[in-house]
Design an enzyme around this catalytic site. Structure first.
Site, mmCIF file in Angstrom:
data_model
loop_
_atom_site.group_PDB
_atom_site.id
_atom_site.type_symbol
_atom_site.label_atom_id
_atom_site.label_comp_id
_atom_site.label_asym_id
_atom_site.label_seq_id
_atom_site.Cartn_x
_atom_site.Cartn_y
_atom_site.Cartn_z
ATOM 1 N N ASP A 92 80.370 -4.707 90.717
ATOM 2 C CA ASP A 92 81.329 -3.582 90.618
ATOM 3 C C ASP A 92 80.761 -2.917 91.944
ATOM 4 O O ASP A 92 79.748 -2.586 92.001
ATOM 5 C CB ASP A 92 81.208 -2.775 89.584
ATOM 6 C CG ASP A 92 82.177 -1.670 89.470
ATOM 7 O OD1 ASP A 92 83.241 -1.676 89.330
ATOM 8 O OD2 ASP A 92 81.594 -0.581 90.038
ATOM 9 N N GLU B 101 72.951 1.973 95.878
ATOM 10 C CA GLU B 101 72.058 1.830 96.825
ATOM 11 C C GLU B 101 71.853 3.254 97.492
ATOM 12 O O GLU B 101 70.689 3.647 98.053
ATOM 13 C CB GLU B 101 72.770 1.031 98.217
ATOM 14 C CG GLU B 101 72.817 -0.427 97.725
ATOM 15 C CD GLU B 101 71.497 -1.248 97.559
ATOM 16 O OE1 GLU B 101 70.351 -0.585 97.649
ATOM 17 O OE2 GLU B 101 71.617 -2.047 96.884
ATOM 18 N N HIS C 101 68.829 4.945 96.182
ATOM 19 C CA HIS C 101 67.679 4.791 96.939
ATOM 20 C C HIS C 101 67.487 5.789 97.931
ATOM 21 O O HIS C 101 66.246 6.232 98.313
ATOM 22 C CB HIS C 101 67.662 3.383 97.478
ATOM 23 C CG HIS C 101 67.208 2.350 96.624
ATOM 24 N ND1 HIS C 101 66.523 2.416 95.500
ATOM 25 C CD2 HIS C 101 67.960 1.180 96.442
ATOM 26 C CE1 HIS C 101 66.733 1.242 94.947
ATOM 27 N NE2 HIS C 101 67.480 0.575 95.425
ATOM 28 N N ASP D 19 64.135 0.853 92.143
ATOM 29 C CA ASP D 19 64.752 -0.176 91.210
ATOM 30 C C ASP D 19 64.134 -0.153 90.015
ATOM 31 O O ASP D 19 62.902 -0.122 89.887
ATOM 32 C CB ASP D 19 64.624 -1.611 91.863
ATOM 33 C CG ASP D 19 65.700 -1.771 93.354
ATOM 34 O OD1 ASP D 19 66.874 -1.266 92.802
ATOM 35 O OD2 ASP D 19 65.258 -2.329 94.125
HETATM 36 ZN ZN LIG Z 1 68.026 -1.257 94.601
#
Ligand SMILES: [Zn+2]
Length: 216
Positions: free
Chosen positions: A155, A163, A166, A172
């Site tokens: 998706d 992203e 971050h 993560d």
């Molecule tokens: Zn990541």
């Protein structure tokens, strides 16, 4: 004696052809050797978890440094606004706008805002075997890379919002459930949730409350 050693070293350098390198190459070499901080959407096969952990905060710190410089120039700013540019990701303007809208609606201590100039970070698009990731350019500027193939398999709004997470300082957590944004590709392509969960929202607000204090 010292002179002759230097002469010998210079002679070796000339023999190796180093003296013919342009000055810019010689200056760029140390930066090229530094490992870039990369946080992707799926676990990277080439990078061990220790390396990922060691680089976990480098991208976030690059963005914070950019915000800090901006606040130094504009000390009257009341809120932490992180700007981004999309000129190098023309196929993803819709997903990027969604990501900013989702994050701005989820947290209160930081705000994402598009700029026509150079942002605190930049989005790029293209094809990369690593997939999508957030990284630094080796000179303290953060960017998000969006990979074409991965954004078709997974998706695209979730990838882009992940992203962007971050950028806001989240690492993560691939082993997490689909309800977590930072589990990324861990739950597989069927996971389409583009929203951070309550814990992730709290983490971002905590990080940017400290970030704001740090730059005051
Ligand atoms: Zn990541």
């Amino acid at each position: 004696m010292k002179r002759s050693v230097l002469s010998a070293a210079l002679g070796l350098a000339l023999a190796a052809g180093l003296a013919t390198l342009p000055a810019t190459t010689a200056v760029a070499a140390p930066a090229a050797q530094a490992a870039p901080a990369i946080q992707g959407y799926i676990p990277a096969a080439y990078a061990g978890s220790a390396a990922e952990t060691a680089n976990n905060r480098a991208f976030f710190q690059a963005v914070v440094a950019s915000v800090k410089a901006k606040r130094a120039a504009n000390p009257w700013l009341q809120t932490v606004t992180v700007t981004y540019d999309t000129a190098n990701a023309p196929s993803f303007t819709s997903q990027i706008a969604s990501a900013a809208q989702i994050w701005n609606g989820s947290v209160r201590n930081v705000r994402l805002q598009e700029t026509g100039g150079n942002g605190d970070f930049s989005y790029y698009e293209g094809s990369d075997s690593q997939g999508s990731y957030a990284s630094t350019d080796g000179h303290g500027h953060g960017y998000v890379f969006l990979d074409y193939q991965q954004n078709q398999e997974y998706d695209s709004v979730r990838v882009t919002t992940h992203e962007t997470g971050h950028v806001l300082g989240l690492p993560d957590h691939y082993s997490g459930p689909c309800s977590e944004l930072m589990s990324g590709g861990g739950p597989g392509p069927s996971c389409t949730n583009p929203y951070p969960d309550a814990n992730e929202r709290s983490q971002v607000d905590y990080l940017w409350a400290n970030g704001l204090a740090a730059v005051n």
